[in-house]
Design a protein around this motif. Structure first.
Motif, short mmCIF file in Angstrom:
data_model
loop_
_atom_site.label_atom_id
_atom_site.label_comp_id
_atom_site.label_asym_id
_atom_site.label_seq_id
_atom_site.Cartn_x
_atom_site.Cartn_y
_atom_site.Cartn_z
N TRP A 130 15.43 -31.22 -12.00
CA TRP A 130 14.42 -32.27 -11.96
C TRP A 130 15.01 -33.67 -11.98
N LEU A 131 16.29 -33.79 -12.30
CA LEU A 131 16.89 -35.08 -12.65
C LEU A 131 16.91 -36.09 -11.50
N ASP A 132 17.35 -35.69 -10.31
CA ASP A 132 17.40 -36.63 -9.18
C ASP A 132 16.02 -37.17 -8.84
N SER A 133 15.04 -36.29 -8.78
CA SER A 133 13.67 -36.72 -8.46
C SER A 133 13.11 -37.63 -9.54
N ALA A 134 13.35 -37.30 -10.79
CA ALA A 134 12.86 -38.13 -11.90
C ALA A 134 13.54 -39.49 -11.90
N ASN A 135 14.85 -39.51 -11.63
CA ASN A 135 15.56 -40.80 -11.56
C ASN A 135 14.96 -41.69 -10.49
N PHE B 291 11.27 -42.83 -11.58
CA PHE B 291 11.22 -43.79 -12.69
C PHE B 291 12.24 -44.91 -12.58
N ASN B 292 12.97 -44.96 -11.46
CA ASN B 292 13.99 -45.98 -11.23
C ASN B 292 15.01 -45.99 -12.37
N LYS B 293 15.54 -44.79 -12.64
CA LYS B 293 16.53 -44.60 -13.71
C LYS B 293 17.84 -44.14 -13.08
N ASN B 294 18.85 -44.06 -13.90
CA ASN B 294 20.16 -43.61 -13.45
C ASN B 294 20.78 -42.67 -14.49
N LEU C 101 14.38 -39.57 -20.47
CA LEU C 101 14.12 -40.66 -19.52
C LEU C 101 13.62 -41.93 -20.19
N LYS C 102 13.27 -41.82 -21.48
CA LYS C 102 12.72 -42.95 -22.25
C LYS C 102 11.44 -43.48 -21.59
N VAL C 103 10.55 -42.52 -21.29
CA VAL C 103 9.23 -42.86 -20.74
C VAL C 103 8.17 -42.14 -21.56
N PRO C 104 6.95 -42.66 -21.58
CA PRO C 104 5.89 -41.97 -22.32
C PRO C 104 5.66 -40.55 -21.76
N ARG C 105 5.30 -39.65 -22.65
CA ARG C 105 5.06 -38.25 -22.24
C ARG C 105 4.04 -38.17 -21.12
#
Length: 192
Positions: free
Chosen positions: A20-25, A28-31, A46-50
């Protein structure tokens, strides 16, 4: 007659734990790297709300699970294990993913005797119903719950389950080690 009833989780166990990591990054514009995935709750990583992670997952779950990379070593080992044992996939995926899950396993030549899509992380009742002799899992909390209810568990090592094991839990680092462990159990069963 087959010897053992082996229950196996899917995501993070026979697949890439960080599928799931690449899609979530991107979403959410994360790295975030896989090394930073040190807990099971993805929204906290990801430090985002659930709720935001749940929205992302609900929008992308079919694509994510269709494209998950299968662990080829897991497939080869399961193809061998099913010759002498019953193989049951027991996943916390929501029930709406059951058809996709079966298609995924079939497409990747993963043999099984049953697929149980629970829609919950609590797997003890299903393990009991299946007379599970051994459960292969990646979630530390699931491993603890299963172990405390008397089940032997092989915990597939990931960055997010690095806690001390207890009871009937054995940490494993690859599917070759899983195969060797099952072989030892089979030899013990036959020695009785």
């Amino acid at each position: 007659m087959k010897i053992l009833n082996i229950c196996i989780d899917i995501d993070g166990t026979i697949t890439d734990p960080y599928f799931w990591l690449d899609s979530a990054n991107r979403y959410f514009n994360k790295n975030i790297t896989s090394d930073e995935v040190t807990q099971y709750e993805v929204n906290k990583v990801l430090k985002v709300p659930r709720k935001d992670y749940t929205d992302f997952y609900n929008k992308n779950k079919f694509t994510l699970h269709q494209r998950e990379k299968i662990n080829k070593e897991a497939v080869n080992v399961i193809q061998e294990l099913i010759k002498l044992n019953n193989i049951y996939f027991v996943t916390a995926r929501e029930k709406g993913l059951e058809i996709l899950t079966r298609e995924y396993l079939n497409r990747n030549n993963v043999p099984y005797d049953g697929v149980y899509v629970l829609g919950t992380y609590h797997k003890v009742d299903t393990a009991r119903d299946l007379n599970c002799d051994l459960f292969i899992e990646d979630s530390f909390d699931n491993a603890i719950e299963l172990s405390r209810n008397g089940f032997k568990v092989l915990l597939v090592d990931t960055n997010y389950n690095q806690f001390p094991t207890e009871g009937n839990i054995k940490r494993v680092f690859n599917w070759g080690q899983i195969y060797d462990t099952v072989t030892r159990i089979l030899l013990q069963e036959n020695a009785v």
